[in-house]
Enzyme design. Structure first.
Site, PDB file in Angstrom:
ATOM      1  N   CYS A  50       0.826  -1.210   0.000  1.00  0.00           N
ATOM      2  CA  CYS A  50       0.000   0.000   0.000  1.00  0.00           C
ATOM      3  C   CYS A  50       0.860   1.259   0.000  1.00  0.00           C
ATOM      4  O   CYS A  50       0.462   2.284  -0.544  1.00  0.00           O
ATOM      5  CB  CYS A  50      -0.907   0.015   1.230  1.00  0.00           C
ATOM      6  SG  CYS A  50      -2.116  -1.316   1.262  1.00  0.00           S
ATOM      7  N   SER A 111       8.892   2.674   7.236  1.00  0.00           N
ATOM      8  CA  SER A 111       7.443   2.477   7.146  1.00  0.00           C
ATOM      9  C   SER A 111       6.678   3.716   7.593  1.00  0.00           C
ATOM     10  O   SER A 111       7.203   4.563   8.322  1.00  0.00           O
ATOM     11  CB  SER A 111       7.013   1.288   8.013  1.00  0.00           C
ATOM     12  OG  SER A 111       7.550   0.084   7.521  1.00  0.00           O
ATOM     13  N   GLN A 118       4.328  -5.806   9.530  1.00  0.00           N
ATOM     14  CA  GLN A 118       3.796  -6.352   8.275  1.00  0.00           C
ATOM     15  C   GLN A 118       4.792  -6.290   7.123  1.00  0.00           C
ATOM     16  O   GLN A 118       4.824  -7.176   6.268  1.00  0.00           O
ATOM     17  CB  GLN A 118       2.512  -5.608   7.871  1.00  0.00           C
ATOM     18  CG  GLN A 118       1.304  -5.921   8.717  1.00  0.00           C
ATOM     19  CD  GLN A 118       1.288  -5.152  10.018  1.00  0.00           C
ATOM     20  OE1 GLN A 118       2.056  -4.195  10.181  1.00  0.00           O
ATOM     21  NE2 GLN A 118       0.436  -5.550  10.945  1.00  0.00           N
ATOM     22  N   MET A 195     -12.741   6.740  15.512  1.00  0.00           N
ATOM     23  CA  MET A 195     -11.693   6.312  16.437  1.00  0.00           C
ATOM     24  C   MET A 195     -12.187   5.263  17.417  1.00  0.00           C
ATOM     25  O   MET A 195     -11.467   4.332  17.772  1.00  0.00           O
ATOM     26  CB  MET A 195     -11.123   7.524  17.186  1.00  0.00           C
ATOM     27  CG  MET A 195     -10.071   8.276  16.394  1.00  0.00           C
ATOM     28  SD  MET A 195      -8.999   9.298  17.422  1.00  0.00           S
ATOM     29  CE  MET A 195     -10.159  10.481  18.075  1.00  0.00           C
TER      30      MET A 195
END
Length: 423
Positions: A50, A111, A118, A195
């Site tokens: 992504c 990241s 991940q 949230m």
């Protein structure tokens, strides 16, 4: 052979561009099928997540410019965008810089959420696909396995992955501190804020037993309850539900308190003073602050959670400095290994020549060796092999050492001339 990496990430390109390179699109060939056909490329890896799209290849150093242009043209074609638009999104790295970048990516230092686990699995999956496509060899195999070892070392020797860096995870972290184990606990969601929904999802992954959902709009409560396989209730039922829940996440932002001190106190009496964890992430606040003064009630608002997140993020940044030092050390180790590749063919030929001399001399002694017992013959062969190894040891050790000092080619040439090695 040289290493070249071309890519884009969340730091250099918008999602609208990155998603064009997804591997999940139907009826699209795998990029490796095209990359393997490009001249001068020997090995390749294609990583698409992504947040990043990267191509790592090994290619002849003299063809690096042509390879770079070819890969960029392929990416522009695959993404359906102009070369000029693509160029604005790309970074290009080679040699040790490319290796350093891969180590940082695998270790989650590059990241969006530093320390997330991940990405390592995604790099391993990209490597598996490269192996399946037959586009890996000695160089990429070594680099990728080294990257996996570096990532493991970073995770075990630093606290880069410790503690929560999102409000949702912070809620889980606090709940664990209060209850220890979360399996079997019951949640009440008050309101349908994004949230609170994320926090609930994180908590559900910990084995939460069941969930109640209360909202001003009962239809919305039913919708969310269905998502979580829970039960919808109206706001008026909240005081009654409080007696049987362990964790409350509230996010209505109503003008008046949804949970007052008196409501919470009444519920505690009926709960036999079991702990109650209240998470108020509404602005304005949903839960009367005085409720936090009641024994066995733990009340945290959005500021408390954000403080924890900020503290944890700063902790990760400090740990990242340790991780960067590990990566620099490992890049040095890789560079040292890479430099030895230039002298490996010479070492192999040197050993073959000396062993050939040994075998030839043993062959000349065949007539008198037949008079020896089988055990004695093996002793002679073992002695000769030991002598060969001792002869080879110092020159080959010196050659490897000099290759790390960038003198390998000169020393290899001298050895080849001295011993008349063929190639």
């Amino acid at each position: 052979m040289g290493i070249l990496l071309i890519g884009m990430s969340h730091k250099t390109s918008p999602l609208a561009v990155r998603e064009r390179f997804s591997l999940s699109c139907e009826n699209r060939d795998h990029p490796l099928d095209r990359i393997r056909q490009m001249p001068s490329i020997r090995e390749a890896l294609y990583l698409a997540t992504c947040n990043r799209v990267e191509v790592l290849v090994s290619a002849a150093e003299e063809a690096e410019q042509a390879v770079e242009e070819g890969l960029k043209a392929l990416m522009a074609e695959r993404g359906g965008i102009s070369g000029q638009e693509l160029e604005r999104c790309l970074y290009t790295l080679s040699g040790a810089e490319a290796v350093r970048h891969l180590f940082r990516v695998a270790s989650s230092l590059d990241s969006l959420v530093m320390g997330e686990p991940q990405i390592l699995g995604q790099v391993k999956e990209a490597y598996r696909e490269a192996v399946e496509h037959g586009v890996t060899g000695i160089l990429l195999n070594r680099i990728l396995h080294h990257a996996f070892q570096v990532a493991k070392r970073v995770r075990t020797e630093t606290g880069i992955a410790d503690n929560a860096v999102s409000v949702g995870y912070a809620a889980v972290e606090l709940a664990k501190k209060i209850f220890g184990r979360l399996d079997g606990k019951v949640i009440l969601l008050v309101g349908a804020g994004e949230m609170s929904e994320l926090a609930a999802r994180h908590l559900l992954k910990q084995g939460i037993k069941s969930i109640f959902v209360a909202n001003r709009t009962h239809a919305r409560a039913l919708e969310m309850a269905e998502q979580f396989e829970g039960k919808a209730v109206v706001l008026e039922q909240v005081p009654e539900v409080l007696k049987s829940v362990d964790i409350v996440i509230s996010s209505t932002g109503a003008s008046n308190y949804v949970l007052t001190r008196d409501m919470v106190a009444a519920a505690l009496r009926r709960r036999k003073n079991r702990f109650l964890f209240l998470i108020d992430i509404a602005v304005p606040r949903d839960i009367e602050p005085a409720a936090g003064d009641i024994d066995n009630v733990y009340l945290y608002n959005i500021d408390h959670l954000q403080e924890l997140v900020d503290e944890n993020r700063n902790h990760r940044l400090r740990e990242a400095e340790k991780a960067e030092a590990i990566i620099e050390e490992e890049v040095g180790n890789h560079t040292a290994w890479l430099s030895t590749l230039d002298v490996v063919p010479t070492i192999v030929e040197f050993r073959e020549k000396i062993e050939g001399i040994m075998k030839a001399e043993l062959g000349k002694s065949a007539s008198w060796r037949h008079s020896l017992s089988e055990i004695d013959q093996r002793h002679v062969e073992s002695l000769m092999a030991s002598i060969v190894n001792k002869i080879l040891h110092e020159p080959t050790a010196c050659l490897r050492e000099q290759s790390r000092n960038r003198n390998g080619k000169a020393y290899a040439a001298a050895l080849r001339k001295l011993f008349k090695l063929e190639r």
